[in-house]
Design a protein around this motif. Structure first.
Motif, PDB file in Angstrom:
ATOM      1  N   GLY A  16      11.361   3.779   8.271  1.00 33.88           N
ATOM      2  CA  GLY A  16      11.934   2.749   7.420  1.00 33.88           C
ATOM      3  C   GLY A  16      11.036   1.555   7.203  1.00 33.88           C
ATOM      4  O   GLY A  16      10.895   1.055   6.079  1.00 33.88           O
ATOM      5  N   PHE A  17      10.405   1.067   8.259  1.00 32.98           N
ATOM      6  CA  PHE A  17       9.585  -0.135   8.097  1.00 32.98           C
ATOM      7  C   PHE A  17       8.343   0.152   7.272  1.00 32.98           C
ATOM      8  O   PHE A  17       7.804  -0.740   6.619  1.00 32.98           O
ATOM      9  CB  PHE A  17       9.217  -0.746   9.456  1.00 32.98           C
ATOM     10  N   VAL A  18       7.869   1.416   7.289  1.00 29.41           N
ATOM     11  CA  VAL A  18       6.710   1.769   6.476  1.00 29.41           C
ATOM     12  C   VAL A  18       7.109   1.831   5.001  1.00 29.41           C
ATOM     13  O   VAL A  18       6.420   1.288   4.130  1.00 29.41           O
ATOM     14  CB  VAL A  18       6.106   3.113   6.936  1.00 29.41           C
ATOM     15  N   VAL A  19       8.216   2.484   4.713  1.00 24.36           N
ATOM     16  CA  VAL A  19       8.669   2.586   3.336  1.00 24.36           C
ATOM     17  C   VAL A  19       8.968   1.201   2.772  1.00 24.36           C
ATOM     18  O   VAL A  19       8.627   0.881   1.629  1.00 24.36           O
ATOM     19  CB  VAL A  19       9.910   3.493   3.249  1.00 24.36           C
ATOM     20  N   GLY A  62       5.379  -0.771   2.821  1.00 22.84           N
ATOM     21  CA  GLY A  62       4.210  -0.111   2.259  1.00 22.84           C
ATOM     22  C   GLY A  62       3.206   0.245   3.344  1.00 22.84           C
ATOM     23  O   GLY A  62       3.420  -0.003   4.531  1.00 22.84           O
ATOM     24  N   GLY A  63       2.105   0.868   2.951  1.00 25.42           N
ATOM     25  CA  GLY A  63       1.069   1.267   3.897  1.00 25.42           C
ATOM     26  C   GLY A  63       0.577   0.095   4.710  1.00 25.42           C
ATOM     27  O   GLY A  63       0.528  -1.046   4.238  1.00 25.42           O
ATOM     28  N   LEU A  64       0.199   0.358   5.947  1.00 27.43           N
ATOM     29  CA  LEU A  64      -0.115  -0.712   6.882  1.00 27.43           C
ATOM     30  C   LEU A  64      -1.494  -1.321   6.612  1.00 27.43           C
ATOM     31  O   LEU A  64      -2.475  -0.607   6.426  1.00 27.43           O
ATOM     32  CB  LEU A  64      -0.037  -0.168   8.308  1.00 27.43           C
ATOM     33  N   GLY A 113       0.801  -1.214   0.000  1.00 24.70           N
ATOM     34  CA  GLY A 113       0.000   0.000   0.000  1.00 24.70           C
ATOM     35  C   GLY A 113       0.834   1.265   0.000  1.00 24.70           C
ATOM     36  O   GLY A 113       2.039   1.242   0.267  1.00 24.70           O
ATOM     37  N   ILE A 114       0.181   2.383  -0.279  1.00 22.44           N
ATOM     38  CA  ILE A 114       0.854   3.670  -0.210  1.00 22.44           C
ATOM     39  C   ILE A 114       1.208   3.978   1.244  1.00 22.44           C
ATOM     40  O   ILE A 114       0.465   3.617   2.170  1.00 22.44           O
ATOM     41  CB  ILE A 114      -0.042   4.775  -0.822  1.00 22.44           C
ATOM     42  N   GLU A 115       2.350   4.637   1.457  1.00 22.00           N
ATOM     43  CA  GLU A 115       2.918   4.755   2.796  1.00 22.00           C
ATOM     44  C   GLU A 115       1.981   5.389   3.833  1.00 22.00           C
ATOM     45  O   GLU A 115       1.886   4.888   4.965  1.00 22.00           O
ATOM     46  CB  GLU A 115       4.250   5.522   2.752  1.00 22.00           C
ATOM     47  N   PRO A 116       1.273   6.482   3.543  1.00 24.21           N
ATOM     48  CA  PRO A 116       0.397   7.050   4.586  1.00 24.21           C
ATOM     49  C   PRO A 116      -0.801   6.179   4.923  1.00 24.21           C
ATOM     50  O   PRO A 116      -1.457   6.401   5.944  1.00 24.21           O
ATOM     51  CB  PRO A 116      -0.078   8.384   3.969  1.00 24.21           C
ATOM     52  N   GLY A 117      -1.099   5.199   4.075  1.00 23.59           N
ATOM     53  CA  GLY A 117      -2.252   4.331   4.301  1.00 23.59           C
ATOM     54  C   GLY A 117      -3.287   4.507   3.217  1.00 23.59           C
ATOM     55  O   GLY A 117      -3.328   5.533   2.517  1.00 23.59           O
TER      56      GLY A 117
END
Length: 402
Positions: free
Chosen positions: A268-271, A274-276, A62-66
């Motif tokens: 880092g873990f989000v990038v 991906g989005g959670l 997913g996209i990083e912000p969600g």
């Protein structure tokens, strides 16, 4: 190949949830929803509709912000409760408030920094702060929540990075900050260069007022959410579906300034990942958009309101007259003050023998205080069981006082 032994299979099959009560004990310390009130129907329909749509994007990184659809759906959902529409572009999707606290502390502090918390506070947040090696300093509370004058003194003395508060139906005290205190907390923190981390987990769980239908928007008049100050960059408002849909979704959000939302999204873990939770995002977004999540919240508030009333009445009937509490207007918890002649360790042992349990106040204290306090939850059991358990607690009081 050797298969997994049957005893291991059975053991792991039985151990599926985080908490459960011992046999023969009604554990009024459990602060989570009862299985029987979880919205299996709502989420089953939303899952089926999501799968039937054939859209592949929930199965991708997913996209990083969600998920954008979820962020829009959350803002639309919150608008009638908040009185304004939070900016979906300044939101970040989380795996729930515990992960959000961890993410915020990891992003905005260094080891040795100070975090101010209410005394008492949500006890598991203390573990998260300890994991990040920040220094936790308690701030006094009264029946209205955190005391602004005490907060100002702590801000001057300790120059914290963060002020962590549970502003609505506080865990464990049940208190709710009024608008004036909320405004002053935000202003004081900003004046001293600190950010307010507002754990708004219970904000939507106000109990319906007598004679009103338990529908969203009815019930007690709530103060503005701390999210109202999010655009200023002074507040990170943490919200979650754990209490208003289901804990197992592991899904929530942060409303804050666009700059702070971008900082969270660049971890880092989000990038890397991906989005959670994009698949669960799609399911929940559908339940928000079709109105089924809102209808469930109305039912849930009615259930919890009935359980709170049952606990309040049972406490009045079965506990000694010198045990004190303030009846909460929503949320999950009662916070009781016991007389000086009652040792909580002795009382808890007697309560467990009588078939009931609670959480002692010391669990929620930064420095081992709250020795005359205990927390009861009305979320996990039905009204009949709550009344029976409180009666057992009354018998335990009688035992320890001779």
């Amino acid at each position: 190949m050797t298969p997994v032994p049957d005893d291991v299979r059975a053991r792991l099959h039985e151990r599926t949830t985080q908490l459960w009560a011992a046999d023969g004990v009604v554990d009024l310390g459990i602060g989570q929803p009862q299985d029987a009130i979880l919205p299996v129907d709502v989420l089953s329909a939303a899952m089926a509709a999501t799968a039937a749509s054939g859209r592949p994007h929930p199965l991708q990184y997913g996209i990083e912000p969600g998920d954008g659809d979820l962020r829009v759906a959350v803002s639309d959902y919150l608008e009638p409760h908040y009185g304004f529409c939070p900016d979906p572009e300044a939101a970040f999707v989380t795996n729930g408030n515990s992960q959000a606290i961890d993410l915020v502390v990891g992003t905005l502090t260094e080891p040795g920094d100070v975090v101010l918390v209410e005394e008492a506070t949500y006890f598991l947040a203390l573990d998260i702060f300890a994991n990040h090696h920040v220094r936790v300093v308690p701030v006094a509370v009264d029946e209205g929540g955190i005391v602004p004058d005490a907060l100002e003194e702590a801000l001057r003395a300790h120059r914290p990075k963060l002020v962590y508060v549970v502003p609505s139906f506080h865990n464990p005290t049940g208190a709710t900050l009024d608008d004036r205190r909320r405004e002053r907390v935000v202003a004081l923190a900003a004046e001293h260069g600190a950010l307010v981390v507002a754990d708004e987990v219970y904000h939507l769980l106000s109990a319906p007022a007598p004679g009103q239908d338990p529908l969203p928007g009815n019930g007690s008049v709530m103060p503005r959410p701390m999210a109202a100050w999010a655009p200023s960059g002074a507040v990170l408002s943490l919200g979650t579906f754990s209490k208003i849909l289901a804990p197992g979704l592991r899904l929530g959000w942060v409303h804050t300034s666009p700059d702070l939302a971008r900082r969270l999204a660049m971890r880092g873990f989000v990038v890397s990942g991906g989005g959670l939770n994009p698949l669960v995002c799609a399911v929940v977004a559908r339940s928000l958009a079709d109105g089924s999540a809102a209808a469930y919240l109305g039912r849930l508030r009615g259930i919890l309101g009935g359980r709170a009333a049952a606990m309040d009445a049972a406490l009045r009937e079965h506990l000694p007259a010198d045990v004190m509490w303030a009846t909460p207007g929503g949320g999950y918890f009662f916070w009781l003050r016991v007389p000086a002649d009652v040792d909580l360790t002795v009382l808890r042992a007697a309560a467990q023998r009588a078939g009931v349990d609670f959480r002692p106040g010391t669990l929620f204290s930064v420095d081992g205080g709250q020795t005359d306090r205990l927390r009861l939850s009305f979320a996990y059991y039905d009204e009949e069981t709550i009344v029976r358990a409180v009666a057992a607690l009354g018998r335990a009081f009688a035992t320890v006082r001779g």
